[in-house]
Motif scaffolding. Sequence first.
Motif, PDB file in Angstrom:
ATOM      1  N   PHE A  32       0.804  -1.219   0.000  1.00 29.68           N
ATOM      2  CA  PHE A  32       0.000   0.000   0.000  1.00 29.68           C
ATOM      3  C   PHE A  32       0.844   1.280   0.000  1.00 29.68           C
ATOM      4  N   ARG A  33       2.160   1.156  -0.094  1.00 22.09           N
ATOM      5  CA  ARG A  33       2.999   2.353  -0.043  1.00 22.09           C
ATOM      6  C   ARG A  33       2.853   3.206  -1.295  1.00 22.09           C
ATOM      7  N   LEU A  34       2.913   2.576  -2.466  1.00 14.29           N
ATOM      8  CA  LEU A  34       2.762   3.343  -3.703  1.00 14.29           C
ATOM      9  C   LEU A  34       1.377   3.987  -3.805  1.00 14.29           C
ATOM     10  N   PRO A  35       0.295   3.232  -3.570  1.00 10.37           N
ATOM     11  CA  PRO A  35      -1.018   3.871  -3.609  1.00 10.37           C
ATOM     12  C   PRO A  35      -1.141   5.031  -2.626  1.00 10.37           C
ATOM     13  N   PHE A  36      -0.599   4.863  -1.423  1.00 12.36           N
ATOM     14  CA  PHE A  36      -0.693   5.921  -0.419  1.00 12.36           C
ATOM     15  C   PHE A  36       0.026   7.182  -0.890  1.00 12.36           C
ATOM     16  N   ALA A  37       1.232   7.031  -1.441  1.00 10.52           N
ATOM     17  CA  ALA A  37       2.003   8.187  -1.898  1.00 10.52           C
ATOM     18  C   ALA A  37       1.319   8.880  -3.068  1.00 10.52           C
ATOM     19  N   ALA A  38       0.791   8.090  -4.018  1.00  8.17           N
ATOM     20  CA  ALA A  38       0.116   8.688  -5.172  1.00  8.17           C
ATOM     21  C   ALA A  38      -1.101   9.495  -4.725  1.00  8.17           C
ATOM     22  N   GLY A  39      -1.917   8.904  -3.868  1.00  5.25           N
ATOM     23  CA  GLY A  39      -3.115   9.597  -3.409  1.00  5.25           C
ATOM     24  C   GLY A  39      -2.799  10.826  -2.583  1.00  5.25           C
ATOM     25  N   LEU A  40      -1.735  10.773  -1.801  1.00  2.48           N
ATOM     26  CA  LEU A  40      -1.372  11.907  -0.950  1.00  2.48           C
ATOM     27  C   LEU A  40      -1.006  13.127  -1.791  1.00  2.48           C
ATOM     28  N   LEU A  41      -0.256  12.915  -2.864  1.00  3.74           N
ATOM     29  CA  LEU A  41       0.103  14.029  -3.743  1.00  3.74           C
ATOM     30  C   LEU A  41      -1.144  14.627  -4.394  1.00  3.74           C
ATOM     31  N   ILE A  42      -2.021  13.776  -4.863  1.00  2.00           N
ATOM     32  CA  ILE A  42      -3.248  14.250  -5.502  1.00  2.00           C
ATOM     33  C   ILE A  42      -4.103  15.031  -4.512  1.00  2.00           C
ATOM     34  N   ALA A  43      -4.175  14.541  -3.281  1.00  5.80           N
ATOM     35  CA  ALA A  43      -4.996  15.200  -2.265  1.00  5.80           C
ATOM     36  C   ALA A  43      -4.483  16.580  -1.902  1.00  5.80           C
ATOM     37  N   GLY A  44      -3.208  16.828  -2.116  1.00  6.50           N
ATOM     38  CA  GLY A  44      -2.667  18.152  -1.845  1.00  6.50           C
ATOM     39  C   GLY A  44      -2.883  19.138  -2.976  1.00  6.50           C
ATOM     40  N   VAL A  45      -3.059  18.643  -4.207  1.00  6.59           N
ATOM     41  CA  VAL A  45      -3.181  19.524  -5.375  1.00  6.59           C
ATOM     42  C   VAL A  45      -4.631  19.836  -5.711  1.00  6.59           C
ATOM     43  N   LEU A  46      -5.507  18.836  -5.677  1.00 11.84           N
ATOM     44  CA  LEU A  46      -6.884  19.048  -6.115  1.00 11.84           C
ATOM     45  C   LEU A  46      -7.607  20.157  -5.341  1.00 11.84           C
ATOM     46  N   PRO A  47      -7.470  20.252  -4.014  1.00  9.73           N
ATOM     47  CA  PRO A  47      -8.164  21.347  -3.324  1.00  9.73           C
ATOM     48  C   PRO A  47      -7.675  22.734  -3.739  1.00  9.73           C
ATOM     49  N   VAL A  48      -6.404  22.865  -4.080  1.00 12.38           N
ATOM     50  CA  VAL A  48      -5.883  24.153  -4.544  1.00 12.38           C
ATOM     51  C   VAL A  48      -6.501  24.508  -5.900  1.00 12.38           C
ATOM     52  N   LEU A  49      -6.576  23.530  -6.789  1.00 13.20           N
ATOM     53  CA  LEU A  49      -7.263  23.764  -8.052  1.00 13.20           C
ATOM     54  C   LEU A  49      -8.732  24.089  -7.807  1.00 13.20           C
ATOM     55  N   GLY A  50      -9.321  23.425  -6.815  1.00  7.43           N
ATOM     56  CA  GLY A  50     -10.713  23.692  -6.485  1.00  7.43           C
ATOM     57  C   GLY A  50     -10.939  25.113  -6.009  1.00  7.43           C
ATOM     58  N   ALA A  51      -9.979  25.668  -5.263  1.00  8.21           N
ATOM     59  CA  ALA A  51     -10.109  27.057  -4.798  1.00  8.21           C
ATOM     60  C   ALA A  51     -10.139  28.014  -5.982  1.00  8.21           C
ATOM     61  N   LEU A  52      -9.303  27.772  -6.986  1.00 11.93           N
ATOM     62  CA  LEU A  52      -9.302  28.629  -8.173  1.00 11.93           C
ATOM     63  C   LEU A  52     -10.578  28.455  -8.990  1.00 11.93           C
ATOM     64  N   LEU A  53     -11.062  27.220  -9.090  1.00 10.68           N
ATOM     65  CA  LEU A  53     -12.312  26.993  -9.805  1.00 10.68           C
ATOM     66  C   LEU A  53     -13.476  27.674  -9.097  1.00 10.68           C
ATOM     67  N   MET A  54     -13.473  27.634  -7.773  1.00 13.88           N
ATOM     68  CA  MET A  54     -14.538  28.296  -7.024  1.00 13.88           C
ATOM     69  C   MET A  54     -14.441  29.811  -7.169  1.00 13.88           C
ATOM     70  N   LEU A  55     -13.222  30.325  -7.202  1.00 15.61           N
ATOM     71  CA  LEU A  55     -13.042  31.763  -7.408  1.00 15.61           C
ATOM     72  C   LEU A  55     -13.613  32.186  -8.752  1.00 15.61           C
ATOM     73  N   ARG A  56     -13.459  31.341  -9.755  1.00 17.79           N
ATOM     74  CA  ARG A  56     -13.972  31.645 -11.096  1.00 17.79           C
ATOM     75  C   ARG A  56     -15.448  31.282 -11.240  1.00 17.79           C
TER      76      ARG A  56
END
Length: 269
Positions: A11-35
């Motif tokens: 589960f190490r690879l899945p955990f690392a992949a998901g962790l990176l995604i979880a840090g980026v998507l909310p930031v993109l979401g903030a910009l989408l919400m701003l727009r």
Amino acid sequence: MNWEIYADPLFRLPFAAGLLIAGVLPVLGALLMLREEWLAALGLAHLAAAGALLGLAVGAPAMLGASLGALGGGAVKSLGGARGNTAYGFMILIGWSALLLAAANTSAGDALGQAVMDGQIYFAGWTELAAAVLLTGLAVTALPRLMPRLLRARFFPRHDTANRLPAWRWHLGFDLLAAFGVAVGTATLGLLGAFALVLVPAWAAFRIAPGWAWTLWLAGLMGVAAYLAAFVLALGLDQPFGPALTAVCLALGGLIGALSRPAQGRRGA
């Protein structure tokens, strides 16, 4: 709960992949919400899910199919000059129709469609990790350049036209980045799991953050916290990851909403 499972190298690879995604998507979401384009996440996620299923049906990696589906939708939307949530509403309908039709007319379509909906975090490997690393690198590189232009376009919409600036370039750049992020998230975390990470942390951050920089940091931190909690709960209780992540995001959003309401009431008084 079997605590030894968390030490399993599987589960190490899945955990690392998901962790990176979880840090980026909310930031993109903030910009989408701003727009005022928060529906983008759901529209692009449906196109990504349909693309992933079609890719799996012809023997291509789910990540490739998801990326092509979402990037195609983002490019058409941006180059067509569409703004707001209407275009993403049509994406939802197109993606949903294509997803269910592909599931109904391909071998093992129902099982593949359910896997795309629930998320394949536990089966993520080097491909998903590489896509998550690429997404993180693109976000870290592109957002500092795109963000000032996107903020200016939001608050001073006539500035670019008056100065004859090629605004379509940064709108296209962000649309493609958001599409790729949602595609990677959908293929790894599931359709609604990715949508929850885009929408809920950004919504919660907007309610409590004192400024734009705080909004981005809080959204990212809440996304990571929700992912960590969901990973522990889903793996320990043997639950599908996508629904678990969505439930944790909703609980976090509900808590932030309840805590911020009294403060808003005092400001209004």
